[in-house]
Enzyme design. Structure first.
Site, PDB file in Angstrom:
ATOM      1  N   HIS A 289      -1.484   0.659   7.451  1.00 42.61           N
ATOM      2  CA  HIS A 289      -1.936   0.764   6.064  1.00 42.61           C
ATOM      3  C   HIS A 289      -1.782   2.200   5.576  1.00 42.61           C
ATOM      4  O   HIS A 289      -2.065   3.149   6.305  1.00 42.61           O
ATOM      5  CB  HIS A 289      -3.400   0.327   5.971  1.00 42.61           C
ATOM      6  CG  HIS A 289      -3.983   0.478   4.612  1.00 42.61           C
ATOM      7  ND1 HIS A 289      -3.549  -0.259   3.533  1.00 42.61           N
ATOM      8  CD2 HIS A 289      -4.982   1.286   4.140  1.00 42.61           C
ATOM      9  CE1 HIS A 289      -4.250   0.095   2.463  1.00 42.61           C
ATOM     10  NE2 HIS A 289      -5.120   1.025   2.800  1.00 42.61           N
TER      11      HIS A 289
ATOM     12  N   CYS B 106       0.827  -1.212   0.000  1.00 40.37           N
ATOM     13  CA  CYS B 106       0.000   0.000   0.000  1.00 40.37           C
ATOM     14  C   CYS B 106       0.859   1.260   0.000  1.00 40.37           C
ATOM     15  O   CYS B 106       0.473   2.284  -0.567  1.00 40.37           O
ATOM     16  CB  CYS B 106      -0.936   0.000   1.203  1.00 40.37           C
ATOM     17  SG  CYS B 106      -0.101  -0.279   2.786  1.00 40.37           S
TER      18      CYS B 106
END
Length: 1349
Positions: A477, A171
């Site tokens: 994330h 990510c």
């Protein structure tokens, strides 16, 4: 009005048509199902309009096809332009009309833009960004509450932007790539670079793979695209996808890699021109005004969230920027030596911005280190940042006015030593290097001030990218919030999901618990905050726009066309895949007679005949059988059942035969073959398949199966006639036995019963016998047929590896007195060994009579062993001819067919060998363990040995505790219904005997057959193997006795190890358990060594060496018994330690103690009894510790700890010394430590060691890392919890100062400590997760590190 009313009335009476439309395209992640209830008079055009509106597709970009009814075979799309009503087109009122929404001409449907019902084709083909929205104010996919709407996450983005697939933990990469893609200046410059394929491999070219990715992000119709080609160009393998990295670290490493790749091209200085700024690191004397300075460059500005030592964070980015350039005063001991004053003076040290880049990157330093917990942490404090940032206020020109200021360069190096420098070597001495941004460096102070004043107004930056991190310092994330310069709209790029957001959602990334929650509404409510901010200078003359399609360089136009063609090809392939039936295919090879398996992939429109050709080639049968001798039939592989054949359906499409295209099928296909002179049998649904085995009682053989098909409503009599035709055996004398389930053999003797009543199923197995023998008239359970089938069902094949140094021939010569190669004497010897059953003696009686004689036999064997050649030849001949001494030789049977059906009775059940507590003992990978080398002279004299003088050998629990044979026979005699044996019957417990110890079992018939076997290569040179066929209901004890003549020693003196698939070996020790857990072709290894008896345990003895680098050393295997004292076990160990380990000890010079992994534990005292005072178990391990003096441990109330002194002034640790305490008092511990060290009692400080013994810790960390001097009065409370012997205590003199180390000494010591601790398996420092450095390999090969970190 009246007419209008009548029209409404008639419409209400009009029949309605229910249409159910299933979206079967790949345009959306979740395929929708739409229901429409329309008047029967609705035109087809209106139907398409309603479907387009409901599903959200542009009308005219999709087709509708029938999904049910009479029209299901019609594969032509419904005519959209027809004037017919839906009633005229074949739709049925009052019924469900199923339709499939499909791609039109191979093209996916176009998703309808918001607020617009239609759009032209040109709009769909545009490259750039969002689709046009007329008067669009909001979007249903916007943030509507405290989190993203669920629909925006699942549905394909309607923004016109394409997402990036997260490979696993990439990510951070996706966020940066989307930001670069949305930066016009970077994207345009990347497009202008042209790849030369002749000079470089496209796979390893980072700029080329970025070009391809950007083109796909513009032109692809997919929801998200892969980044694997980009990461492959980085030199990464799939494991890198599982590594979490910092996005700012990636940014620097990737920019460095691009610079290396772009050398000597137009883009060589692109990164510097766009992202690089310049600052001055200065020190100014406050007395004379002399200033020393150094120029540093930067790609980003790291901003502190919370000042060191402060609990209050900076409130805004502006505040953090002011703190960044805030100078500090060097005074007192930190005074600066002024070159002009020639003395130490007070000075001002700080940073001053000289040049701001065109693209300004701010890193918010949210990751920090907590020195209290020694862990990395994330700072989630709130920090605001403006949408427009005026950087002119951060240029301080006051110092420039001083006439005493002089410019110089410390150490003569421009870029040396600054913590804010990214070490990028760019020379700013001439103006060409600073053609972007604002430079405040000039020849005179006046010019600099004038230039600064005039250009302050142009230092206004606008925010366009916020890279957000959700989670903690251990992991989380990343996603990016990016503003498009095309429409000034903010979007969230969260891996494959792209959605519109608002300015309010940007404010949610400020951080802090007071703000609204971010993307993860509950999981990371307070840990979702901005990590990197990117601003662009507001300058209309230089702010670029994205290149239009007609402005693309020629090589980009070609790349766009190439990627379009590739995507179209992928789409066509997906369409084929979606219409391809994939099903398991089996085939019994006509010549090799092996069942082959493969996967048949055939398009749903291919006919059965075409599918047979594909299967024929797939199974490679061209050389074996003609094509016209093959056919496909429906098959159930699990039950081995042929369900049906497809006569007359050769031209039927496979999609119809298989019931459509499915991900999995509940059946398989079999490619059946025949000989040219045969014809295929017709398999009808509803038939059952029967595999018929013909049994020959004379040869005692069972033939391979013949397949017969029958019906469940047939009678047994009719079934016999059917079998008679197939086997050509008379039905009148035929006996049919059905094997309903494992080992459940039922005689079908009621002719009028149906097969269904007898328990037949889809696939069945029967045995038939049709001889005229008298066996037909014997009761079934007493018949020869039953015995043969029972034996057939329970016999398994085992491969037995014999010991390499097996003393078999000597043993056999001594025991059996057999002449080599005399087969007549063989039978005689076996009969002699077998002897009369009634005269068998008890095990203990044989033990007492034979111990001494076996010792002399051992000596005799050693003497005979000197005659090498003769013993080898004798052993070889014996191996070929000898069979189990328990075998009953049938005079009519051949010598090679060594089969056993011996009836055994127990004369003295009380002396049975019973199970050991453990199921297994892990093997040490040696043919004989240390405890087994002295097999016949163990001091623990309770072994079961063989009587040399008396030939009869008693069986130690030779019976199966619950034989299936006897239990079935008893049940049959009682006239009860036969049942499958229960788990209790096969459990191997002692329930065969009642409380008086008498056997309840009846006579047993067990089968044993062995023959020499040549093992595969690599299984050991000279190693002997047996292939044994044995009834698995035999007990381990009886099985071992059958193996005695092949091993050459009594069963009590060898061990049986089961070999598993991973070649791991585990000892089988439960003598009264059967071999029911074994299966065909299992391997068994025989190792010499005394087997365990009831109450005995095999124990591994390790030596404890507290002051050695490896404190745990294996010595030997020993046998301890229940009820034995520790002193008795020590007495037994003494001779073994002397002979096997060379340790000549006295009984008072060593102790035994508990071993848990590598940690020493409780000291065992001599009077302790195993199983009473000390719990003992299988696979038990103990430490043997040699004592320096007299044993100090006398009572269980004492506590033995291992102490080690730490000398901080010398940076070293002393050796371990044992301290024996009379209580758990901390005061007593300090007194004992003071006594052995000479440190005054009041100066003693101690700490408990951490981890596995010896609790190693770096000497660079021990002084501050351990919990020194805990505030407790006893050792058995928190945080010490010292309740058992063996705890490690470090202690020191608190008045002793820590040695001061130079940097060189520290580095040298760190290397030594790192090497030492790695060897012992201890880590130098604590880390919750081992992190892998982020590197990009410029040549695509990870074995070379060319990246400058």
């Amino acid at each position: 009005m009246k007419k209008k009313f009548s029209q409404v009335e008639s419409a209400a009476e009009e029949p309605r048509v229910l249409c159910i439309i299933q979206d079967t395209t790949n345009s959306k992640t979740v395929n929708e199902r739409v229901t429409l209830n329309l008047p029967a008079s609705t035109p087809l055009k209106r139907l398409f309009e309603d479907v387009a509106s409901k599903v959200g597709y542009v009308n005219g970009t999709f087709d509708l096809m029938w999904g049910n009814g009479d029209n299901v075979t019609d594969t032509t799309p419904i005519d959209q332009n027809s004037d017919k009503t839906i009633l005229d087109a074949g739709f049925e009122p009052g019924k469900k009309n199923f339709l499939h929404l499909t791609d039109k001409d191979g093209e996916q449907p176009h998703i309808m833009p918001e607020e617009s019902g239609t759009t032209d084709d040109s709009a769909q083909d545009r490259f750039i960004g969002p689709l046009p929205r007329e008067g669009s104010v909001g979007c249903t996919n916007d943030y509507v509450s405290q989190s993203y709407s669920y629909s925006s996450v699942l549905s394909k983005s309607e923004t016109g932007y394409v997402g990036l697939v997260n490979q696993a933990m990439t990510c951070y990469l996706n966020s940066l790539l989307q930001t670069l893609f949305m930066t016009p200046e970077f994207r345009n410059a990347l497009y202008k670079w042209e790849f030369e394929e002749s000079e470089e491999d496209p796979v390893t070219s980072i700029p080329y793979q970025l070009q391809r990715l950007f083109v796909l992000l513009q032109t692809s119709k997919k929801r998200a695209i892969e980044t694997t080609d980009v990461t492959r160009s980085f030199g990464w393998d799939s494991s890198e996808a599982w590594q979490q990295h910092d996005v700012q670290e990636l940014c620097r490493v990737m920019f460095d890699a691009l610079e290396q790749k772009w050398k000597q091209t137009e883009q060589a200085d692109l990164i510097n021109q766009l992202y690089q700024g310049k600052l001055k690191d200065y020190v100014r004397c406050l007395e004379c005004g002399y200033e020393g300075w150094r120029i540093d460059t930067y790609l980003d500005i790291p901003l502190v969230i919370r000042p060191y030592g402060s609990n209050q964070a900076f409130a805004s980015v502006e505040e953090a920027l002011h703190a960044f350039i805030q100078p500090e005063i060097l005074d007192g001991p930190n005074q600066y030596f002024c070159e002009r004053c020639k003395k130490k003076c007070d000075a001002r040290k700080g940073l001053r911005f000289l040049h701001f880049p065109y693209l300004l990157t701010l890193q918010l330093k949210r990751f920090d280190f907590d020195y209290t917990t020694m862990h990395r942490i994330k700072l989630n404090d709130r920090m605001t940042f403006p949408e427009e940032l005026d950087m002119s206020v951060f240029i301080d020109v006051e110092d420039e006015k001083s006439p005493q200021t002089e410019s110089c360069t410390d150490s003569g190096a421009e870029n040396e030593g600054s913590c804010h420098s990214d070490q990028m070597s760019n020379d700013f001495s001439n103006d060409d290097g600073v053609d972007e941004g604002i430079c405040l460096e000039s020849n005179s102070a006046a010019e600099r001030i004038s230039k600064a004043g005039s250009e302050k107004s142009s230092l206004l930056y606008e925010l366009f990218s916020v890279m957000v991190h959700s989670g903690s310092a251990a992991g989380g994330h990343y996603y990016a919030c990016i503003k498009s310069f095309s429409d000034d709209q903010w979007y969230s790029f969260n891996d494959q999901h792209v959605s519109k957001i608002t300015q309010e959602d940007i404010k949610k990334t400020y951080g802090g618990s007071s703000g609204s929650r971010g993307y993860y509404s509950s999981a990371f409510a307070s840990s979702t905050n901005a990590y990197m901010l990117i601003y662009r200078l507001k300058d209309p003359t230089r702010n670029a726009k994205f290149l239009e399609a007609h402005e693309y360089p020629e090589h980009i136009k070609q790349l766009v066309q190439k990627e379009r063609e590739l995507e179209e090809q992928e789409k066509r392939q997906r369409e084929i895949e979606r219409n391809t039936c994939k099903i398991k295919l089996f085939c019994m090879h006509p010549t090799k007679q092996i069942m082959m398996e493969n996967k048949l992939e055939v398009h749903k429109d291919r006919t059965l005949k075409e599918a047979v050709e594909i299967a024929y080639k797939l199974m490679d049968l061209e050389e074996a059988v003609p094509l016209d001798c093959c056919r496909l039939v429906k098959y159930d592989e699990f039950h081995d059942y042929l369900e049906r054949s497809y006569e007359g359906e050769e031209d039927t499409p496979m999609g119809l035969l298989l019931g459509g295209v499915k991900s999995t099928y509940m059946f398989d296909l079999l490619l059946e073959t025949r000989k040219p002179d045969q014809i295929f049998q017709c398999y009808k649904p509803g038939e059952v398949m029967v595999k018929v085995h013909v049994v020959d009682l004379k040869t005692e053989s069972v033939a391979p199966p013949i397949s017969v098909r029958a019906y469940l409503n047939q009678t047994v009599s009719e079934f016999k006639q059917l079998i008679s035709k197939a086997t050509h055996l008379p039905a009148e004398t035929m006996r049919v036995v059905l094997e309903r389930c494992y080992n459940d053999l039922r005689l079908l003797n009621v002719s009028s019963k149906t097969l269904k009543a007898e328990g037949f199923f889809r696939s069945n197995k029967v045995f038939i016998e049709s001889s005229e023998s008298l066996d037909r008239h014997v009761a079934y359970t007493d018949s020869h047929l039953w015995k043969l089938l029972d034996r057939h069902a329970n016999t398994i094949r085992l491969y037995v590896s014999l010991p390499e140094q097996s003393p078999g021939s000597q043993f056999r010569r001594a025991v059996y007195q057999k002449s080599s190669g005399d087969s007549g004497n063989l039978d005689e010897a076996c009969e002699r060994v077998k002897g009369p059953v009634g005269n068998m003696k008890s095990v203990e009686a044989i033990l007492e009579e034979s111990t001494e004689k076996l010792k002399s036999l051992s000596l005799q064997q050693q003497q005979e062993g000197d005659n090498g050649d003769s013993s080898k030849s004798t052993e070889a001949s014996d191996f070929e001819n000898i069979e189990s001494p328990l075998n009953e030789i049938d005079s009519s049977a051949s010598a090679e067919n060594r089969e056993l059906e011996n009836q055994i009775q127990i004369s003295d059940p009380e002396n049975l060998q019973s199970e050991e507590r453990s199921d297994s003992d892990v093997n040490n990978d040696r043919s004989t363990s240390s405890v087994d080398s002295d097999i016949l002279s163990s001091s623990h004299s309770s072994d079961t040995l063989c009587n040399v003088d008396n030939a009869p050998l008693p069986l130690a629990n030779g019976l199966d505790s619950h034989s299936i044979t006897s239990s079935r026979r008893s049940k049959a005699n009682q006239g009860k219904k036969e049942t499958w044996d229960t788990a209790e019957e096969d459990s191997g417990t002692d329930s065969e005997y009642d409380e008086s110890g008498k056997s309840r079992g009846e006579a047993q018939y067990m089968y044993f057959k062995s023959e020499p076997y040549t093992a595969d290569e690599g299984s050991g040179e000279g190693q002997k193997w047996l292939m044994v066929h044995v009834d698995k209901r035999i007990t381990l004890s009886a099985f071992k006795q059958h193996l005695e003549p092949f091993v050459g020693v009594p069963s009590s003196h060898f061990k049986v190890f089961r070999v598993y698939a991973s070649n791991q070996e585990f000892e089988s020790v439960r003598l009264n358990e059967t071999l029911s857990s074994f299966s065909d072709d299992n391997k068994i290894t025989i190792r010499l060594g005394r087997a365990l008896k009831k109450g005995e345990y095999r124990v591994k003895v390790y030596q404890l060496l507290v002051n050695e680098p490896e404190p745990c050393k294996f010595l030997l295997d020993a046998v301890f018994a229940k009820g034995m004292t520790v002193r008795q076990s020590k007495e037994e160990l003494l001779p073994q330690l002397r002979e096997q380990c060379g340790l000549d000890l006295t009984i008072d010079r060593f102790r035994l103690r508990k071993k848990t992994w590598k940690n020493p534990g409780t000291v065992f005292l001599d009077y302790h009894i195993y199983e009473e005072d000390i719990n003992i178990s299988s696979n038990w391990e103990v430490f043997l510790e040699i004592l320096d003096g007299v044993e100090k441990m006398k009572s269980m109330s004492q506590l033995a700890v291992l102490s080690r002194r730490w000398r901080p002034s010398e940076m070293k640790l002393d050796s371990f010394q044992e301290v024996v305490l009379e209580s758990s008092s901390v005061e007593e511990l300090k007194e004992k430590l003071s006594e052995i060290s000479g440190i005054p009692l009041e100066n003693i400080e101690f700490a408990k060691g951490r981890g596995t013994f010896p609790c190693d810790i770096s000497i660079l960390e021990i002084h501050q890392d351990l919990d020194w001097n805990p505030k407790v009065s006893t050792l058995n409370v928190w945080p010490l919890y010292i309740c058992d012997d063996g705890a490690v205590i470090f202690y020191r003199d608190k008045t002793e100062e820590l040695m001061e180390l130079t940097d060189e000494q520290r580095n040298e010591l760190m290397k030594k400590e790192s090497s030492r601790l790695q060897k012992t398996g201890h880590r130098v420092t604590y880390s919750p997760r081992k992190e892998k450095a982020l590197k990009i390999y410029l040549d695509g090969a990870p074995n070379k590190d060319l990246t400058q970190d």
